[in-house]
Each structure stands twice: as C-alpha cells, then as structure tokens.
Design a protein around this motif. Structure first.
Motif, PDB file in Angstrom:
ATOM      1  N   GLN A 199     -36.964 -52.136 -33.035  1.00  0.00           N
ATOM      2  CA  GLN A 199     -37.395 -53.375 -32.606  1.00  0.00           C
ATOM      3  C   GLN A 199     -38.644 -53.341 -31.679  1.00  0.00           C
ATOM      4  OE1 GLN A 199     -34.453 -56.126 -30.911  1.00  0.00           O
ATOM      5  NE2 GLN A 199     -32.832 -54.717 -31.634  1.00  0.00           N
ATOM      6  N   ALA A 200     -38.945 -52.348 -30.756  1.00  0.00           N
ATOM      7  CA  ALA A 200     -40.067 -52.368 -30.108  1.00  0.00           C
ATOM      8  C   ALA A 200     -41.226 -51.611 -30.960  1.00  0.00           C
ATOM      9  CB  ALA A 200     -39.946 -51.454 -28.942  1.00  0.00           C
ATOM     10  N   ALA A 201     -40.844 -50.661 -31.953  1.00  0.00           N
ATOM     11  CA  ALA A 201     -42.016 -50.093 -32.694  1.00  0.00           C
ATOM     12  C   ALA A 201     -42.648 -51.202 -33.727  1.00  0.00           C
ATOM     13  CB  ALA A 201     -41.303 -48.845 -33.498  1.00  0.00           C
ATOM     14  N   ASP A 202     -41.856 -52.018 -34.173  1.00  0.00           N
ATOM     15  CA  ASP A 202     -42.251 -53.117 -34.977  1.00  0.00           C
ATOM     16  C   ASP A 202     -43.258 -54.241 -34.168  1.00  0.00           C
ATOM     17  OD1 ASP A 202     -40.867 -51.958 -37.066  1.00  0.00           O
ATOM     18  OD2 ASP A 202     -39.638 -53.248 -37.342  1.00  0.00           O
ATOM     19  N   ALA A 223     -34.889 -39.840 -33.132  1.00  0.00           N
ATOM     20  CA  ALA A 223     -35.815 -40.896 -32.470  1.00  0.00           C
ATOM     21  C   ALA A 223     -36.924 -40.866 -33.404  1.00  0.00           C
ATOM     22  CB  ALA A 223     -36.446 -40.230 -30.949  1.00  0.00           C
ATOM     23  N   HIS A 224     -37.343 -39.918 -33.895  1.00  0.00           N
ATOM     24  CA  HIS A 224     -38.444 -39.880 -34.829  1.00  0.00           C
ATOM     25  C   HIS A 224     -38.420 -40.895 -36.061  1.00  0.00           C
ATOM     26  CE1 HIS A 224     -42.125 -38.536 -36.757  1.00  0.00           C
ATOM     27  NE2 HIS A 224     -41.365 -38.092 -37.822  1.00  0.00           N
ATOM     28  N   CYS A 225     -37.079 -40.674 -36.636  1.00  0.00           N
ATOM     29  CA  CYS A 225     -36.515 -41.358 -37.702  1.00  0.00           C
ATOM     30  C   CYS A 225     -36.479 -43.151 -37.243  1.00  0.00           C
ATOM     31  CB  CYS A 225     -35.007 -41.052 -38.127  1.00  0.00           C
ATOM     32  SG  CYS A 225     -35.128 -39.677 -39.073  1.00  0.00           S
ATOM     33  N   LEU A 226     -36.558 -43.239 -36.010  1.00  0.00           N
ATOM     34  CA  LEU A 226     -36.556 -44.625 -35.682  1.00  0.00           C
ATOM     35  C   LEU A 226     -37.669 -45.491 -35.504  1.00  0.00           C
ATOM     36  CD1 LEU A 226     -33.237 -44.337 -33.173  1.00  0.00           C
ATOM     37  CD2 LEU A 226     -33.302 -45.521 -35.306  1.00  0.00           C
ATOM     38  N   GLY A 227     -38.790 -44.556 -35.393  1.00  0.00           N
ATOM     39  CA  GLY A 227     -40.089 -44.917 -35.270  1.00  0.00           C
ATOM     40  C   GLY A 227     -40.819 -44.549 -34.013  1.00  0.00           C
ATOM     41  N   ALA A 228     -40.057 -43.555 -33.202  1.00  0.00           N
ATOM     42  CA  ALA A 228     -40.909 -42.955 -32.017  1.00  0.00           C
ATOM     43  C   ALA A 228     -41.787 -41.755 -32.448  1.00  0.00           C
ATOM     44  CB  ALA A 228     -39.577 -42.719 -31.031  1.00  0.00           C
ATOM     45  N   GLN A 229     -42.918 -41.835 -31.534  1.00  0.00           N
ATOM     46  CA  GLN A 229     -43.696 -40.744 -31.903  1.00  0.00           C
ATOM     47  C   GLN A 229     -43.524 -39.454 -30.953  1.00  0.00           C
ATOM     48  OE1 GLN A 229     -47.662 -41.645 -32.425  1.00  0.00           O
ATOM     49  NE2 GLN A 229     -47.274 -43.394 -33.406  1.00  0.00           N
ATOM     50  N   GLY A 230     -42.286 -39.571 -30.139  1.00  0.00           N
ATOM     51  CA  GLY A 230     -42.224 -38.488 -29.272  1.00  0.00           C
ATOM     52  C   GLY A 230     -40.869 -38.833 -28.450  1.00  0.00           C
ATOM     53  N   VAL A 231     -40.541 -38.044 -27.447  1.00  0.00           N
ATOM     54  CA  VAL A 231     -39.312 -38.103 -26.572  1.00  0.00           C
ATOM     55  C   VAL A 231     -39.531 -38.091 -25.000  1.00  0.00           C
ATOM     56  CG1 VAL A 231     -37.595 -37.951 -28.465  1.00  0.00           C
ATOM     57  CG2 VAL A 231     -38.312 -36.165 -26.869  1.00  0.00           C
TER      58      VAL A 231
END
Ligand SMILES: Cc1cc2nc3c(=O)[nH]c(=O)nc-3n(C[C@H](O)[C@H](O)[C@H](O)COP(=O)(O)O)c2cc1C
Length: 343
Positions: A199-202, A223-231
C-alpha cells in the motif's frame, strides 16, 4: 543495486535498526557498515556529548556509511496531578526518578544532535515519532545527508515524502520496540508488514524499506516481492555477540515464542512491542491511563535500572518483535547479515 544503495555505497539492502537504550554501540553498528549494510547509531536516550563520542568512535571503526537516528519531540498535554501521583505510588523506585523534561529541553537536545550530524558529515539521518522541522530538513539536505523517515501507515509515508524524506522505513505492527507512528491511530489499527508495504509502495515514489518481524532470507525476499527495496532488522541483532543486550535479556529472547510479545505503553507512555512480563501483566488494566511519552518513561527508568542490576526480567522492558520465536541461538553480525542476504 538500487539507487538508494548506490547513494550510500552499500552492497547489501539491509539497515540495522537503530535501537536506543544502550543496546547498540559503535562496535555493533560499525561491524554492520563494514559488511556493506547500513549501521545505525540510536541517539534517542543519549546526551549530545555521548552521541558525539559515538560518532567519533564510529568514524574510527569504519569508513563506510552509517546513520544516526533521532527522536522527533512531540507536543503533549500536561497530565493531571492525580494521575502523576498515582503512577508515582504504583511504579517501584519512581521516587528516584529525574524531573520531567520540558518540551523546550527536548527540542534543544534535538537541535544539538542535528548539529553534530552536520559537523561530522554523517551520511544518513533517520527520524522516528514524527516529521522533523523544515529548517532541519533543509540544512541536512544542503549538507548532502540522506534523510530517512519512519511510517506505520501509507498516510504517514505520503506526508514524509511530501516533506522531503529520501527513503521511508515502513514499520509493520510485528516490529519490536516503539511504534514510530505520528498520526493518530488506535492500537487495533496497526497494520502488519504484509499489507503495509504494497500500500505504501504504491502511494510514494521514494524507496521504501520494510521493518518488522524479518529474521532470515525468507523475510528479506518476501519484503522485496511486496515492493520494498530493502529491510530494516532490529530484534535479531540483539542476539549478536556484538550487542550490549544483557544475559538476562538474551535469555528471554532465546526462550520467547512469537506469541509472547504485545504492544504496551506502560513503560514509556507510547506503544512499544516487548515480551510480556510480570509488570505488564500486573498493570495491564492501567494501559489507557499512562502518562504521555516521555513522562511515563522518566518514572519507570529507576525501576528498569534496578531490575537490570538485579537480573530481574519481570521489571525490565524486553523490547522484541514477533520474529523472536526464531531466535534460538546467537551469531555474530557477519553471520546474521550473510544469512539475511543469502540468495
Ligand atoms: C530494542 C529496540 C529498540 C528500538 N529503538 C528504536 C530507536 O531508537 N529508533 C527507531 O527508529 N526505532 C527503534 N526500534 C524499532 C526498529 O527501528 C525497527 O522498527 C524494529 O526493530 C523492526 O522490527 P524487528 O525488531 O522485528 O526487526 C527499536 C526496536 C527494538 C527492538
């Protein structure tokens, strides 16, 4: 390699979570930076003088990028005398507590820390509990400092981007320690990472980093699959040999199951996730009556200090995320980062 990693010359998409309270020293944070991830100093409960010493030590231990994390002071309503009196009576050793800090003193402390970040050309600065003032954002950006905000909802992420953050850490409800929330939310509406990240990545165009409950490569990949570029990873670093977590704390982390934590405001006045202990059980009915942050924190400090000295885990704040059920052995920073980044 993504743009934010290039900007900070990182080879691993991992941020070691800033963890205030003396748990992370330059030794741990520098070990992280030396592995190509982002090491973090947590300035939250440090005096500006101690932060300066830590920055100098950090710069001796690593030539790689690191960040300093700063708490953004909040406006608060003065509590009524009766509530203060009741807590003073109910919290062990509260009579030994320091005077409550004024909001002015908190802002003075904030600005002194920003000045240190500027003086020592620290490459990145992260914030929690709010959005820093425009003049601080401006002067840090002018100095080339990468700014990282903390959001617990898509709405907070949008505001942080609008105000100039370069990167946004999305903190899911699984996360250990304090919620970084700054817009009003009730505890029940805390969003889990799985729903928060997409939701936030969009909703924003800056890179987002996922935090909360990540303890191995599966979490990093998800996390990567969900749209995050890191953790951003916190609790697992507490078990590292380089951490300053006490043996008592480590033992609790080792033994706890994923169901053993909950959010509580009893220690500080602000919701934070920790392993449930006797103090939390005894005072549960008073959750809604805590003093505002950081006043409750000031009153419980002597209790937590005595408990740490007495190895009494029932009166310590045992901050931990829901990944705690996966932490049954200690490793060192290098091994943990290698495990997180295994493909
Ligand atoms: C002991 C502890 C202390 C923390 N202190 C801070 C802090 O000073 N500043 C901050 O931005 N976040 C702090 N956090 C939250 C972390 O930044 C991060 O959101 C969290 O650790 C991620 O969840 P995890 O612990 O499940 O990995 C803390 C977390 C823990 C466990």
């Amino acid at each position: 390699m993504t743009q934010w990693m290039k900007a900070l010359s990182l080879s691993k998409p991992v941020i070691q979570a800033p963890m205030a309270g003396g748990l992370v020293t330059p030794r741990l944070a520098a070990a992280v930076s030396n592995e190509g991830a982002l090491g973090s100093l947590a300035s939250g409960y440090l005096s500006p003088g101690t932060l300066e010493k830590q920055i100098i030590e950090m710069q001796e231990l690593t030539s790689s990028a690191f960040q300093v994390n700063v708490f953004v002071p909040e406006k608060r309503k003065a509590p009524d005398d009766k509530t203060v009196h009741t807590w003073k009576k109910n919290i062990p050793f509260a009579e030994q507590a320091a005077a409550f800090p004024s909001e002015e003193a908190e802002w003075e402390d904030f600005h002194q820390k920003i000045n240190l970040i500027l003086t020592y050309n620290v490459r990145a600065c992260s914030f929690t509990f709010g959005i820093p003032p425009d003049e601080s954002i401006h002067v840090l950006k002018e100095n080339g400092c990468c700014l990282i905000g903390t959001a617990t909802s898509p709405q907070e992420a949008v505001l942080l981007e609008e105000r100039g953050m370069d990167i946004i850490v999305l903190q899911g409800s699984e996360a250990g320690g304090h919620r970084g929330s700054f817009l009003p939310v009730s505890g029940e509406s805390s969003i889990g990472l799985m729903s928060l990240v997409p939701q936030a990545a969009d909703a924003v165009s800056v890179p987002v980093i996922a935090a909360g409950g990540i303890a191995d490569r599966r979490g990093v990949q998800a996390a990567h699959c969900l749209g995050a570029q890191g953790v951003q990873v916190g609790t697992p670093f507490l078990m590292c040999e380089e951490s300053e977590a006490s043996e008592t704390y480590r033992q609790e982390l080792k033994e706890a199951h994923g169901t053993d934590t909950r959010l509580t405001a009893l220690f500080s006045g602000k919701p934070a996730r920790g392993i449930v202990n006797q103090w939390m059980k005894e005072q549960q009915a008073e959750e809604a009556n805590t003093l505002p942050y950081p006043l409750q924190n000031t009153l419980t400090k002597p209790m937590r200090k005595h408990a740490a000295a007495a190895k009494d885990s029932d009166h310590m704040s045992l901050w931990a995320g829901q990944s705690v059920g996966m932490l049954n052995r200690s490793a060192d920073v290098r091994t943990l980062i290698a495990e997180l980044c295994q493909s």
